[in-house]
Design an enzyme around this catalytic site. Sequence first.
Site, PDB file in Angstrom:
ATOM      1  N   LYS A 185       0.836  -1.194   0.000  1.00  0.00           N
ATOM      2  CA  LYS A 185       0.000   0.000   0.000  1.00  0.00           C
ATOM      3  C   LYS A 185       0.877   1.253   0.000  1.00  0.00           C
ATOM      4  O   LYS A 185       0.402   2.347  -0.178  1.00  0.00           O
ATOM      5  CB  LYS A 185      -0.975  -0.058   1.159  1.00  0.00           C
ATOM      6  CG  LYS A 185      -2.050  -1.101   0.839  1.00  0.00           C
ATOM      7  CD  LYS A 185      -2.997  -1.394   1.957  1.00  0.00           C
ATOM      8  CE  LYS A 185      -4.053  -2.370   1.416  1.00  0.00           C
ATOM      9  NZ  LYS A 185      -4.707  -3.141   2.452  1.00  0.00           N
TER      10      LYS A 185
HETATM   11  N1  GLU Z   1      -7.187  -9.294   4.702  1.00  0.00           N
HETATM   12  C1  GLU Z   1      -6.180  -9.899   3.893  1.00  0.00           C
HETATM   13  C2  GLU Z   1      -5.591  -8.849   2.955  1.00  0.00           C
HETATM   14  O1  GLU Z   1      -6.181  -7.807   2.746  1.00  0.00           O
HETATM   15  C3  GLU Z   1      -6.719 -11.067   3.071  1.00  0.00           C
HETATM   16  C4  GLU Z   1      -6.886 -12.295   3.884  1.00  0.00           C
HETATM   17  C5  GLU Z   1      -7.477 -13.486   3.140  1.00  0.00           C
HETATM   18  O2  GLU Z   1      -7.864 -13.345   1.979  1.00  0.00           O
HETATM   19  O3  GLU Z   1      -7.556 -14.534   3.752  1.00  0.00           O
HETATM   20  O4  GLU Z   1      -4.520  -9.076   2.448  1.00  0.00           O
END
Ligand code: GLU
Length: 316
Positions: free
Chosen positions: A252
């Site tokens: 990010k």
């Molecule tokens: N929250 C995680 C991310 O934004 C993704 C987790 C998942 O897909 O299991 O990278």
Amino acid sequence: MAYCDEQLVSSPVVGRFAPSPTGRMHAGNVFAALMAWLVAKSQGGRIVLRIEDLDAERSRVEFVDAVQRDFEALGLTWDEGPYFQHDREEAYQAAFEALSERDLVYPCFCTRADLHAASAPHRGEKPVYPGTCRSLGPAERELRAEGRVPAQRLVVPDRNVSLDDLVQGRYRQDLARDCGDFLVQRSDGAFAYQLAVVVDDAEQGVNSVVRGVDLLCSTPQQIYLQELLGLPRPGYAHIPLIVAEQDRRLSKRNHDAALDALLVRFKTPAAVIGHIAGLTGLAPTCDPTTPEELLGSFDLNALPSLLRNLVQIRWE
Ligand code: GLU
């Protein structure tokens, strides 16, 4: 038809978007969401939106709003949610207690520095916990708990876990050797990603998980937790990462690939989707398009041959 291996073939497909609201989405996040959407919609399925704000320190309300606006603008619609991990404490606690009652968790007093010193990076993937705190006796645990709130780890057996990933094919890990006892709760009380994601996917009926290949090495841990907790196993598709350069992930912080910068560069959401679709081979050209249009020519069965040998796709 659901491709998941342990579901009834006729069960409706439920995929998910699971963004962490720690910044604006980048091209890799958009690609993962687009693939999750295409995989679910091409099977007549639904999408659940789950905001993964487990890490309270890094999550920001402004990004929760931004991520939803971004999905909408890009035509990545969801059918259910948003669900928030910050509302799910009780469910995680219940799962934790179910493991704890079976003596499957133990307190870990290692500091980050200890862990760093004690573990070799494994295949460049993740550090393997050497089991330092596993055999502490009750008296020692009590004594140490006076000085430090412990994290909690799950005891893993010396056992293989394997899965048939839709894109990557067969993947196998030996839990003890490749992974080690892993965290289910951090020392600040937050439940770990591995536990939360398993509890959430089951409760929200998710049976189709599509995400970046960087999470493939976490999947055996999640499958093991599903087995212990008696939860169904979703089908998995781990897709290539879009990288800034060889082996350097987009993050990010790569502003050139963050959605606000992409919209400046490409002008419209359709042009952003078109560029990503062309770059990843989902479409023959980089012309502007929409998820809906891509769905018209999307072939789930062609996905493995399209993506399997592409571990990384260079962002340009
Ligand atoms: N929250 C995680 C991310 O934004 C993704 C987790 C998942 O897909 O299991 O990278």
